[in-house]
Design a protein around this motif. Structure first.
Motif: not given
Length: 162
Positions: A4-8, A117-118, A138-144, A155-157
Motif C-alpha cells: 500500500k505504501a509503495r503504491i502511494k 516506482g516500478l 530497486l527492491e524498495g520501489v517495486v510493486i508486483h 487508490e494510489g492516486m
C-alpha cells in the motif's frame, strides 16, 4: 515498506509515468494501461521501439532515453522532463524484455534517485526479474505480487492527493 505504501509513493504531483510495452492494440494491456494514465490526466510516455504514436501521444523508444533526459533536465518530444521529480514505470513486457529494460535502467547515472516506482504488471515478471530488481537496488520501489494498476491505481492516486 508495505505494498500500500509503495503504491502511494509510485504517484506524485510532479511525477513522469512511463509505460514499457505500450501498444496500439486495444485488446492488449499495454494499450489499456496507457489509456488508464491518459484518462486520469497523468503525464505518461508510451515506450515501444516499433511504434511512433499511441493514443495520440509520441512514443519514445526506450526507458533509458527518458531517464537520461530526466537526469540531464532535458525535454524529449513534447514531454517536459526537465520539470519532473522522477519517473514511475509500468511494465507490460514479457519477463525477458523486463530484464533487458532493467539492465538498461541500471546503466543510467543516478537511476536510483530518478526511478520512483516500478509497477510490474501480472505477466511482466518472474524470479529472474525480481532477482535483478534486488541486484540493482530497486527492491524498495517495486510493486508486483499480481497487483494491477487498473485495480489499485486510483487508490494510489488518492492516497498521494492527486
Amino acid at each position: 515498506m508495505s505494498t500500500k505504501a509503495r503504491i502511494k509513493t509510485f504517484f506524485g504531483p510532479t511525477r513522469q509515468y512511463a509505460v514499457a510495452g505500450a501498444s496500439n492494440n486495444p485488446s492488449k494491456f499495454g494499450f489499456k494501461v496507457l489509456l488508464w494514465y491518459v484518462s486520469h490526466g497523468l503525464s505518461s510516455i508510451p515506450i515501444n521501439p516499433r511504434e511512433k504514436e499511441i493514443l495520440g501521444q509520441p512514443v519514445v523508444g526506450s526507458v533509458r532515453l527518458v531517464l537520461n533526459a530526466v537526469n540531464e533536465h532535458q525535454d524529449v518530444e513534447s514531454y517536459k522532463l526537465s520539470k519532473v521529480d522522477g519517473v514511475s514505470i509500468s511494465f507490460l513486457t514479457p519477463p525477458n524484455i523486463t530484464v533487458a529494460t532493467l539492465k538498461e535502467i541500471a546503466t543510467v547515472s543516478g537511476y536510483k534517485d530518478i526511478v520512483k516506482g516500478l509497477w510490474l504488471q501480472p505477466g511482466s515478471y518472474d524470479e529472474a526479474v525480481l532477482d535483478l530488481v534486488d541486484q540493482i537496488g530497486l527492491e524498495g520501489v517495486v510493486i508486483h505480487q499480481d497487483e494491477c494498476i487498473l485495480v489499485r491505481g486510483e487508490e494510489g492516486m488518492y492516497s498521494a492527493n492527486l
